[in-house]
Each structure stands twice: as C-alpha cells, then as structure tokens.
Design an enzyme around this catalytic site. Structure first.
Site, PDB file in Angstrom:
ATOM      1  N   ARG A   1       9.293   2.833  11.422  1.00 13.19           N
ATOM      2  CA  ARG A   1      10.359   2.348  10.538  1.00 13.19           C
ATOM      3  C   ARG A   1      11.659   2.095  11.300  1.00 13.19           C
ATOM      4  O   ARG A   1      12.208   2.983  11.928  1.00 13.19           O
ATOM      5  CB  ARG A   1      10.568   3.327   9.366  1.00 13.19           C
ATOM      6  CG  ARG A   1      11.150   4.657   9.709  1.00 13.19           C
ATOM      7  CD  ARG A   1      11.101   5.605   8.499  1.00 13.19           C
ATOM      8  NE  ARG A   1       9.722   5.994   8.226  1.00 13.19           N
ATOM      9  CZ  ARG A   1       9.328   7.239   7.955  1.00 13.19           C
ATOM     10  NH1 ARG A   1      10.214   8.208   7.858  1.00 13.19           N
ATOM     11  NH2 ARG A   1       8.059   7.513   7.753  1.00 13.19           N
TER      12      ARG A   1
ATOM     13  N   ARG B   1      -0.486  13.005   9.902  1.00 16.07           N
ATOM     14  CA  ARG B   1       0.810  13.629  10.221  1.00 16.07           C
ATOM     15  C   ARG B   1       1.053  14.820   9.305  1.00 16.07           C
ATOM     16  O   ARG B   1       0.807  14.714   8.098  1.00 16.07           O
ATOM     17  CB  ARG B   1       1.953  12.629  10.042  1.00 16.07           C
ATOM     18  CG  ARG B   1       1.907  11.555  11.095  1.00 16.07           C
ATOM     19  CD  ARG B   1       3.066  10.596  11.046  1.00 16.07           C
ATOM     20  NE  ARG B   1       2.946   9.740  12.204  1.00 16.07           N
ATOM     21  CZ  ARG B   1       3.277   8.452  12.241  1.00 16.07           C
ATOM     22  NH1 ARG B   1       3.799   7.873  11.189  1.00 16.07           N
ATOM     23  NH2 ARG B   1       3.110   7.758  13.334  1.00 16.07           N
TER      24      ARG B   1
ATOM     25  N   ASP C   1       3.843  -1.051  11.407  1.00 12.91           N
ATOM     26  CA  ASP C   1       3.414   0.287  11.020  1.00 12.91           C
ATOM     27  C   ASP C   1       2.829   0.954  12.261  1.00 12.91           C
ATOM     28  O   ASP C   1       2.072   0.321  13.009  1.00 12.91           O
ATOM     29  CB  ASP C   1       2.359   0.239   9.910  1.00 12.91           C
ATOM     30  CG  ASP C   1       2.148   1.614   9.334  1.00 12.91           C
ATOM     31  OD1 ASP C   1       2.731   1.926   8.281  1.00 12.91           O
ATOM     32  OD2 ASP C   1       1.407   2.411   9.965  1.00 12.91           O
TER      33      ASP C   1
ATOM     34  N   ASP D   1       0.798  -1.224   0.000  1.00 16.38           N
ATOM     35  CA  ASP D   1       0.000   0.000   0.000  1.00 16.38           C
ATOM     36  C   ASP D   1       0.836   1.283   0.000  1.00 16.38           C
ATOM     37  O   ASP D   1       0.356   2.340  -0.360  1.00 16.38           O
ATOM     38  CB  ASP D   1      -0.957   0.022   1.207  1.00 16.38           C
ATOM     39  CG  ASP D   1      -0.220  -0.180   2.532  1.00 16.38           C
ATOM     40  OD1 ASP D   1       1.009  -0.305   2.520  1.00 16.38           O
ATOM     41  OD2 ASP D   1      -0.896  -0.230   3.585  1.00 16.38           O
ATOM     42  N   HIS D   2       2.090   1.183   0.431  1.00 16.73           N
ATOM     43  CA  HIS D   2       2.910   2.394   0.539  1.00 16.73           C
ATOM     44  C   HIS D   2       3.647   2.714  -0.764  1.00 16.73           C
ATOM     45  O   HIS D   2       3.533   3.801  -1.307  1.00 16.73           O
ATOM     46  CB  HIS D   2       3.951   2.235   1.657  1.00 16.73           C
ATOM     47  CG  HIS D   2       3.415   2.435   3.031  1.00 16.73           C
ATOM     48  ND1 HIS D   2       2.467   1.626   3.592  1.00 16.73           N
ATOM     49  CD2 HIS D   2       3.717   3.363   3.985  1.00 16.73           C
ATOM     50  CE1 HIS D   2       2.195   2.045   4.814  1.00 16.73           C
ATOM     51  NE2 HIS D   2       2.945   3.096   5.083  1.00 16.73           N
TER      52      HIS D   2
ATOM     53  N   SER E   1       6.789   7.363  12.903  1.00 19.75           N
ATOM     54  CA  SER E   1       6.695   6.061  12.252  1.00 19.75           C
ATOM     55  C   SER E   1       7.382   4.935  13.016  1.00 19.75           C
ATOM     56  O   SER E   1       8.192   5.168  13.909  1.00 19.75           O
ATOM     57  CB  SER E   1       7.323   6.214  10.866  1.00 19.75           C
ATOM     58  OG  SER E   1       8.118   5.126  10.534  1.00 19.75           O
TER      59      SER E   1
HETATM   60  C1  MIC Z   1       4.067   6.588   8.212  1.00 22.18           C
HETATM   61  O1  MIC Z   1       2.888   6.902   8.238  1.00 22.18           O
HETATM   62  O2  MIC Z   1       4.980   7.346   8.597  1.00 22.18           O
HETATM   63  C2  MIC Z   1       4.436   5.207   7.666  1.00 22.18           C
HETATM   64  C3  MIC Z   1       5.105   5.421   6.376  1.00 22.18           C
HETATM   65  O3  MIC Z   1       3.260   4.481   7.462  1.00 22.18           O
HETATM   66  C4  MIC Z   1       5.333   4.518   8.695  1.00 22.18           C
HETATM   67  C5  MIC Z   1       5.888   3.244   8.236  1.00 22.18           C
HETATM   68  C6  MIC Z   1       7.103   3.393   7.375  1.00 22.18           C
HETATM   69  O4  MIC Z   1       7.934   4.251   7.630  1.00 22.18           O
HETATM   70  O5  MIC Z   1       7.239   2.602   6.454  1.00 22.18           O
HETATM   71  C7  MIC Z   1       4.649   4.260  10.048  1.00 22.18           C
HETATM   72  O6  MIC Z   1       3.729   4.952  10.395  1.00 22.18           O
HETATM   73  O7  MIC Z   1       5.089   3.372  10.796  1.00 22.18           O
HETATM   74 FE1  SF4 Z   2      -0.006   4.962   4.949  1.00 26.49          FE
HETATM   75 FE2  SF4 Z   2       1.295   5.688   7.173  1.00 26.49          FE
HETATM   76 FE3  SF4 Z   2      -0.141   7.451   5.783  1.00 26.49          FE
HETATM   77 FE4  SF4 Z   2      -1.374   5.573   7.102  1.00 26.49          FE
HETATM   78  S1  SF4 Z   2      -0.139   7.204   7.969  1.00 26.49           S
HETATM   79  S2  SF4 Z   2      -1.823   6.219   5.023  1.00 26.49           S
HETATM   80  S3  SF4 Z   2      -0.001   3.856   6.884  1.00 26.49           S
HETATM   81  S4  SF4 Z   2       1.710   6.394   5.097  1.00 26.49           S
END
Ligand code: MIC
Ligand code: SF4
Length: 644
Positions: free
Chosen positions: A535, A379, A119, A64-65, A533
């Site tokens: 990550r 965010r 995530d 999805d990313h 995140s």
């Molecule tokens: C995000 O919303 O920052 C992400 C991208 O979904 C991350 C995961 C990632 O860095 O791959 C998260 O929220 O954990």
């Molecule tokens: Fe995707 Fe993270 Fe954004 Fe949710 S917050 S839509 S999981 S990138």
C-alpha cells in the site's frame, strides 16, 4: 554459464540496465493486476497521466478487499473502478468472483510472462512460472501506460526441494520452514527460485501457496519452473495454449542455495505476531482455540478446500470455536457447491464467507478479546485481525480444520488418516463475472463518488530539509503499523486526509497530531522498516503529514520504492549507533540537500539538538535521484513529458 529461470524471464523482458545483482534494471510488463484497496488510487494516478488506453497484454481490476459495504464508500469505489476500467481497457473482476491472486492464477496467469500487481502477494502467480511482482499503485499505473518497471536486479536464491511431503504435511509447512530459516527480512533483494526433485510432487496451487508467502520473506518474487504439472493445471483450466515449458539451464548459477528435505517436515505454525516466529505444532502444544479462519490468497484453492471438507465431513465444529471459511474464488465455491463438499462444511458448523479477503485484512470476523485464532493466511501482525489482543497463529488448512474440531491446536498427524484429494482434470470454467472493457472509442462515463479526494503530490526537493524527529520506532515495523487497515479504515483508501489521523497510531497515538503541530519532520526506524503490504498509502499519508524523510537501519523493498515515488527521502544510518543516539524531537537538518543528492549516495545530516553531524546513506539510481529532486514519480513523469 547458463541462466536460471528468473534470469531467463528478466532477460526476455529487459528494457534497460545490466542483469547484475544490485544494479537498477527495468523490465517490460505484460500483465497488470490491481485490487480495490490499492486500485482506486492506482486508477486515479493512471488518469492523471493522461494516457487514453492501457498498453499491456492484459490488465485486470479485481474487487476483493473492500467487500463489506457498511456505508456508501466501498460501493462507490467499486463503481469508480468498474467504470474507469471499462474506459481504459481493463478487465473487471466483479465482487464475488474471488481473491485477485487466486483468480489470476486460475484464469489469466501465463508462464514466462511478467505480471505487476498493486498487491504484495502478486508473486502467487510465480507458482505458474510467471515473473510476478508486487508494487505500489503508481508503479502499476505506469506499467499500465506501457512504461517499464524499474527494480534492483535481485540475487537469485535457489531453494532445492528434496523428497516428498508426508501425509498431513502441506505446502504451507514448506514456506513456514523457509520463513523459519530466512526470517521476514531474509528475502530482501532476492528472488526465490524453487528446484529439485520435490518440485514434481507439488501441484500448481501448492506451488502458489509457497510463492504467495514468499512475500513474507521480503523477497522481490518467488518462482517455480513451468513443467508438465503446470501444463496439466492450465489444461484443466481450459488454457493449455498458454503453457510453455520453462526450466533453468542445466548449468544455471545461483547466488545462494538452501535445501529443504520435504520428508523431514512436520506441521508448523507461525506464532504471534510475525510470520517467521515458526515452531512445530507438536512443540507449541494443545492451546485452546477460539477461532479458526480458512481462506485468503495463500490457502483457498480447490485442493485446500476439499481437504478441509473431507476432514469436516460427518463431524461437528467444537462448541468453543468459531470456524469461518472463505473459498478463494467463485470457481472454487461453485465446484464445492456442485460436488457436495460445501454441504459437508455447512453441516459441520462452518460459517461460509464470500470469496474475498475478508478476515485476512480485518474485514469482518475480528476475534474476541485475547482470542487464539488459527488462520491459514499469510500475515499475523499484531492487530491485523481487527482485535489488538488476539493471538493469531498461521497454519495449514489441515491443522486448521482438525483443530476446529478438537478445539485445541492439534497436530493432525495424531488425528487419523489424512485426506487425499486429487487435482481435477477439469475445473469449472465460467468467466461471466469478468467484464471485458468497452471497445476502444466507445464513450464511458467514469463515476466518482464523494469519498474520492485528490491525492497529495510532493514539491521539488528544497535546498534545506529541516524538521524534528516525530517518532522513533523499532525493527520490522509493518505497513499495517504505518497505515493500519481494517473494516473501519479500508473504506477511506481514496481519502488521504481522513486516513492521516491513524498514521502510525499502533506505535504512538500522538503521532498524527505531533506531525501536524510540528509542520512535518522525520521518522526514525529500525531494520526492515515498511515490511508487508504494497500500500502506497504508507507513503502518501506521511507525505500528507509533512514527513520529509525516513531514517532507518534498512527498508523493505516495496515501501522504499513507494517513499521514493512520493519524493520522501529513504535514508539509512551508516553507523547504527547513531540510531541509538537519536531521540524524539531532535531537530535535524540536511543542508544543501539538492547538491548532496546529486553528488553521491552519502548524506550528511546535522542533529542540531545534539550538535552532531551524522552520516546517512541513500543509495539511489540516477533515475531515482531525478525523482527525489522532482518531488516524486508523478512530478518526474510530468517533467519528462514537458521536456519531450
Ligand atoms: C495485505 O495483505 O496487507 C493487503 C491488504 O493485501 C495489501 C494491499 C493493501 O494494503 O491494500 C498488500 O499485501 O499489498
Ligand atoms: Fe487479500 Fe492481502 Fe489477505 Fe491476500 S494477504 S487475502 S490479498 S488481504
């Protein structure tokens, strides 16, 4: 003394430890989820563990990313995840099927079960009464292998919802109000449990908006009771058999209580560049808007999309606004297509995106220079949209849709009649984009493209940990600062050497070179270092650059766990003045590091440059100490299996 809801689920799943706030416990994990930007690494780590098949009740791998395919990298990762999932017993949700949290809520989440996801927004399924926690990929890999998940037993904070939302006020405003009250660090070490009469007025997708964005409070997770509303939702998803009633005991005790009067709320917005920078839309005023983006795992449900469609119907998007809409799942998109709502959106001038994260993580739709972008996302960290100068405001779908028409930030309460949308009694069910794993024993070839590089593994902790201060940063540094993610960098999530060139560059362009030239060293940070995140790249990349320790005023939960998993010391200042005195290039040393770690939770660090000893804290459980001594979780696990 009765149990609250969170405690009930934890008690049912407790493997070790005592349910006392602040103590390390471990719990059995029923389900796991991964997404593609953290998943590749998680499955590489799972493979490194040598376990033949996942040992959970259900594990799902979502794509999805990283859905923009501007080169071979993302498509290669998708192929790897699809084949590795098939081989090891993981369901595979194909690209186009939707955002992991939305799809998991619709199709797989089960009240009372535990879910661990790579995530940070995994708590979305708390909207169903699930104990759903975000973690680093390595922790998820361990859980897939049947290992328990270790966490600090959180405090439980009750948020009592009273009354009912007024028209045009929505679930997003409830969580924004909580962010205003608690701030982005207010939830650290806590589970947020919702209760009170107001709960009954909220549907499951609305509850999920709230639990989703609990991640922005820094909370371990957020949870709603599982009641008749939950049952109706699961029934409409053809899954009534998954329902169980889950309520706190009538004499349940909480560590903290907050009351929110729903009737008093009005449309809110989080201003740039933090989700807790909240103000009333009416107070911010009618600022000119350049972009409106509706979607993300926070606000992309059928209900949200239908409200947006009703607002847009028969109207036209303002000429100065680019409106993009990404329905959260294929179920949602399909239903909108069938009932004509999609046509209303398209007719109004909306640009429809595939059901994926998209602009939320800078995967396309970066706004123009200095743009004001209203987003229904969770965010708004600086630069996350892909445009450093963009001013991102987080708002409800109602505020977003109305403002897309007027061209200025608009309080929908002035706009006329609010759309009313009922939750369907039957959702459109079609799981043909979820591929079940190959049967056990069947040969599956795991396909690895050239972009997949080995990940760094630390060495056991040396006696002497020495290095310079490589960077000094302020409060609330996010993982988006530590390891930026955007359309250009996300394709390299399985290529740590490549990513290392960008580590902490939003704070200091020179950091990667400085770290390399000095053979690694220390990072100095402020309060809530590593928020955002899950990550683990925000730990693996510094590890690759030789970072031995991070000294901060305090840490965000997942990032701290990721540092320990990588064998990097997460140290906190005993006296915050020592933060003020530390400067770039100060030479630091921890003598007798192994002894000091074994002995307790206080570490004496010598600032050689300033000729001064500094007291630091490192509150580690016995298990975490072993991990730090071994040089991270993988080494620790290997060592343990050798000793068996
Ligand atoms: C995000 O919303 O920052 C992400 C991208 O979904 C991350 C995961 C990632 O860095 O791959 C998260 O929220 O954990
Ligand atoms: Fe995707 Fe993270 Fe954004 Fe949710 S917050 S839509 S999981 S990138």
């Amino acid at each position: 003394m009765g149990y609250n809801l969170a405690q009930k689920i934890i008690k049912e799943h407790l493997v070790s430890g005592e349910m006392k706030a602040g103590q390390e416990i471990s719990i059995k994990i029923d389900q796991t989820l991964t997404q593609d930007s953290t998943g590749t690494m998680a499955y590489l780590q799972f493979e490194a563990m040598g376990i033949p098949r996942v040992r959970t009740k259900k594990s799902v791998a979502y794509i999805d990313h990283n859905t923009l395919q501007t080169g071979f990298e993302n498509a290669d990762d998708h192929k790897y995840i699809q084949t590795v999932a098939s081989k090891y017993g993981v369901y595979f949700s194909r690209p186009g099927n939707g955002i992991c949290h939305q799809v998991h809520l619709e199709r797989f989440g089960v009240p009372g079960m535990t879910l661990l996801g790579s995530d940070s927004h995994t708590p979305t399924c708390g909207g169903l009464g699930m104990l759903a926690i975000g973690a680093g990929g390595l922790d998820v890999a361990v859980a897939m292998g049947g290992g328990p998940y270790y966490l600090t037993m959180p405090k439980v904070c009750k948020v009592e919802l009273r009354g009912r939302l007024r028209p045009w006020v929505s679930a997003k405003d409830i969580i924004l109000e909580l962010l205003r009250i608690m701030t982005v660090k207010g939830g650290v070490g806590k589970i947020i449990e919702y209760g009170g009469e107001g709960v009954k007025t909220l549907t499951v997708p609305e509850r999920a908006t709230i639990t989703n964005m609990g991640a922005e409070l820094g909370a371990t997770t957020s949870i709603f009771p599982s009641d008749e509303i939950t049952r109706a939702f699961l029934k409409a998803q053809g899954r009534e058999q998954d329902w169980v009633e889950l309520l706190p005991d009538s004499d349940a005790v909480y560590d903290e209580e907050i009351v929110i009067n729903l009737d008093e709320l009005e449309p809110l917005a989080a201003r740039p560049h933090s989700p807790d920078n909240v103000a009333k839309v009416s107070e911010i005023g009618k600022i000119k808007v350049d972009q409106v983006a509706i979607g993300s795992c926070t606000n992309s449900s059928y209900l949200d999309m239908m409200k947006v469609a009703k607002i847009l119907k028969g109207r036209t998007v303002h000429p100065n606004v680019s409106l993009v809409i990404a329905p959260g799942s294929r179920q949602v998109l399909n239903m909108l297509a069938q009932n004509g709502a999609l046509a209303d959106m398209v007719a109004a001038g909306a640009r429809i995106l595939e059901s994926a994260c998209g602009p939320c993580i800078g995967m396309g739709q970066a706004p123009c220079t200095n743009a004001v972008s209203l987003r229904t996302f969770n965010r708004n960290f600086e630069g996350r949209s892909g445009t450093k100068s963009a001013q991102v405001y987080l708002v409800s779908p109602e505020v977003a849709a109305v403002s897309a028409i007027t061209g200025v930030l608009t309080n929908p309460m002035e706009f006329g009649e609010a759309p009313v949308v009922d939750i369907p009694t039957e959702f459109l069910i079609n799981d043909n984009m979820v591929i079940p794993p190959a049967p056990e024993g069947q040969e599956v070839e795991v396909v690895r493209g050239p972009n997949i590089k080995p990940f760094p593994v630390n060495v056991p902790l040396p006696e002497r940990v020495q290095g310079k201060v490589l960077i000094k940063v302020g409060d609330n540094i996010t993982t988006d600062h530590i390891m930026p993610s955007n359309a250009k960098l996300l394709p390299f999530r399985s290529n740590i050497p490549y990513l290392s060139q960008y580590c902490l560059t939003p704070c200091d362009e020179e950091f990667p070179n400085r770290a390399k030239e000095n053979g690694g060293g220390f990072i100095v940070g402020g309060v809530n270092y590593g928020q955002g995140s899950s990550r683990e790249h925000a730990a693996l990349v510094p590890l690759y650059l030789g970072v031995k320790g991070v000294i901060a005023k305090s840490f965000a939960r997942i990032h701290r766990a990721n540092l320990i998993n990588s064998g990097i010391l997460p140290l906190t200042f005993e006296n915050e003045e020592d933060y003020d005195n530390m400067e770039l290039y100060d030479e630091l040393v921890i003598e007798n590091a192994v002894e000091q770690i074994k002995a307790g939770n206080t570490i004496v660090l010598r600032n050689i440059t300033k000729n001064k000893d500094i007291k630091l804290n490192i509150s580690l459980s016995e298990r975490q100490k072993e991990m730090i001594l071994a040089g991270g979780l993988l080494n620790y696990t290997r060592k343990q299996s050798e000793n068996k």
